[in-house]
Write an enzyme that holds these catalytic residues in place. Sequence first.
Site, PDB file in Angstrom:
ATOM      1  N   LYS A  70       0.844  -1.212   0.000  1.00 19.54           N
ATOM      2  CA  LYS A  70       0.000   0.000   0.000  1.00 19.54           C
ATOM      3  C   LYS A  70       0.876   1.259   0.000  1.00 19.54           C
ATOM      4  O   LYS A  70       1.962   1.273  -0.576  1.00 19.54           O
ATOM      5  CB  LYS A  70      -0.962  -0.027   1.189  1.00 19.54           C
ATOM      6  CG  LYS A  70      -1.727  -1.329   1.300  1.00 19.54           C
ATOM      7  CD  LYS A  70      -2.875  -1.265   2.258  1.00 19.54           C
ATOM      8  CE  LYS A  70      -3.475  -2.651   2.423  1.00 19.54           C
ATOM      9  NZ  LYS A  70      -4.770  -2.658   3.086  1.00 19.54           N
TER      10      LYS A  70
ATOM     11  N   HIS B  46      -8.407  -3.188  -6.182  1.00 21.15           N
ATOM     12  CA  HIS B  46      -8.385  -3.351  -4.720  1.00 21.15           C
ATOM     13  C   HIS B  46      -9.527  -2.537  -4.121  1.00 21.15           C
ATOM     14  O   HIS B  46      -9.869  -1.461  -4.626  1.00 21.15           O
ATOM     15  CB  HIS B  46      -7.031  -2.866  -4.169  1.00 21.15           C
ATOM     16  CG  HIS B  46      -6.838  -3.217  -2.725  1.00 21.15           C
ATOM     17  ND1 HIS B  46      -7.398  -2.473  -1.713  1.00 21.15           N
ATOM     18  CD2 HIS B  46      -6.181  -4.246  -2.131  1.00 21.15           C
ATOM     19  CE1 HIS B  46      -7.078  -3.031  -0.549  1.00 21.15           C
ATOM     20  NE2 HIS B  46      -6.336  -4.105  -0.772  1.00 21.15           N
TER      21      HIS B  46
ATOM     22  N   GLU C 233      -9.717  -0.625  -1.693  1.00 20.69           N
ATOM     23  CA  GLU C 233      -9.390   0.774  -1.339  1.00 20.69           C
ATOM     24  C   GLU C 233      -9.451   1.660  -2.579  1.00 20.69           C
ATOM     25  O   GLU C 233      -9.840   2.829  -2.495  1.00 20.69           O
ATOM     26  CB  GLU C 233      -8.005   0.825  -0.676  1.00 20.69           C
ATOM     27  CG  GLU C 233      -8.061   0.271   0.745  1.00 20.69           C
ATOM     28  CD  GLU C 233      -6.773  -0.363   1.241  1.00 20.69           C
ATOM     29  OE1 GLU C 233      -5.703  -0.153   0.642  1.00 20.69           O
ATOM     30  OE2 GLU C 233      -6.852  -1.107   2.247  1.00 20.69           O
TER      31      GLU C 233
ATOM     32  N   GLU D 290     -11.270 -10.674  -1.313  1.00 21.73           N
ATOM     33  CA  GLU D 290     -10.961  -9.911  -0.103  1.00 21.73           C
ATOM     34  C   GLU D 290     -12.247  -9.311   0.458  1.00 21.73           C
ATOM     35  O   GLU D 290     -12.689  -8.244   0.010  1.00 21.73           O
ATOM     36  CB  GLU D 290      -9.993  -8.774  -0.441  1.00 21.73           C
ATOM     37  CG  GLU D 290      -8.679  -9.257  -1.022  1.00 21.73           C
ATOM     38  CD  GLU D 290      -7.560  -8.265  -0.744  1.00 21.73           C
ATOM     39  OE1 GLU D 290      -6.551  -8.688  -0.177  1.00 21.73           O
ATOM     40  OE2 GLU D 290      -7.715  -7.075  -1.067  1.00 21.73           O
TER      41      GLU D 290
ATOM     42  N   GLY E 222      -7.601  -5.185   6.986  1.00 20.63           N
ATOM     43  CA  GLY E 222      -7.000  -4.271   7.959  1.00 20.63           C
ATOM     44  C   GLY E 222      -7.788  -4.164   9.266  1.00 20.63           C
ATOM     45  O   GLY E 222      -7.555  -3.275  10.074  1.00 20.63           O
TER      46      GLY E 222
HETATM   47  C1  PEP Z   1      -5.134  -5.972   1.586  1.00 21.19           C
HETATM   48  O1  PEP Z   1      -5.119  -4.766   1.687  1.00 21.19           O
HETATM   49  O2  PEP Z   1      -5.096  -6.493   0.457  1.00 21.19           O
HETATM   50  C2  PEP Z   1      -5.218  -6.772   2.811  1.00 21.19           C
HETATM   51  C3  PEP Z   1      -5.614  -8.002   2.720  1.00 21.19           C
HETATM   52  O3  PEP Z   1      -4.866  -6.146   3.980  1.00 21.19           O
HETATM   53  P1  PEP Z   1      -4.722  -6.824   5.446  1.00 21.19           P
HETATM   54  O4  PEP Z   1      -3.948  -8.090   5.269  1.00 21.19           O
HETATM   55  O5  PEP Z   1      -3.999  -5.810   6.253  1.00 21.19           O
HETATM   56  O6  PEP Z   1      -6.112  -7.076   5.930  1.00 21.19           O
END
Ligand code: PEP
Length: 250
Positions: free
Chosen positions: A12, A96, A98, A167, A173
């Site tokens: 990131k 992603h 984000e 995800e 996070g």
């Molecule tokens: C990500 O941002 O792709 C992710 C999985 O983050 P984290 O492992 O911190 O949850």
Amino acid sequence: MKRIPMIAGNWKLHKTTQEALELVKKIHHGLPQPGEVDVVVAPPFTAIKTIADFLKKSYIAVAGQNLYWENTGAYTGEISAPILKEAGASYVIIGHSERRQYFGETNETVNKKIKAALDYVMPIVCVGETLAQREADQTQEVIQTQITESLANLSDANMRQIIIAYEPIWAIGTGKTATPAQAEEVHAFIRQTVADLYSPTIADQLRILYGGSVKPDNAHELLAKKNIDGALVGGASLQAELFIDIIKSI
Ligand code: PEP
């Protein structure tokens, strides 16, 4: 068909080039012998070349965290697939959550980016539902739409280069991980969706990574599931020991 597992670290907006180099040196140093696992790190754009040069003799590959769908032009601030490749990346993370949340990424732009990436770098395409969607029992519907629209109009040859990362947004996070059973259920659903859209053979070859608070203490159980082919790791990929332990848990 045996799928080679993959562990990818998404750094990131963390690490200057110098800090990124220190981290990757530690990872490289502590890595197990090359085995049946692909390891990828995704540093910020400006560190890609330095990291890729350092990793030339290693089996760790480098990814971009985003790209634009035009190769060149008047698109201030953007980075394209050929530029990523020239810098030394061989993968790129696309869509992603984000980027979807803060930068207006949609399934349509994800699709354009996948098509732009394919001649140069291999896309790691992210999908996942919000907590509200999961609680409203909409997970499958959301994932099906994301997969169908993001992977629209690709050839079978293109599909063989693509990696999907499931995800769940509520697990990124947050320290909350999907249980192995919850993750496996969605992974199996993604594979079935790809089988329906393309073919059972393409679906069988497809690597589907899990992402969302993966740590050394939960990695093994998740990675042991039949349809979970690896992990996309955020927070824990910023600490060499944790990232190495996750790789070892394969
Ligand atoms: C990500 O941002 O792709 C992710 C999985 O983050 P984290 O492992 O911190 O949850």
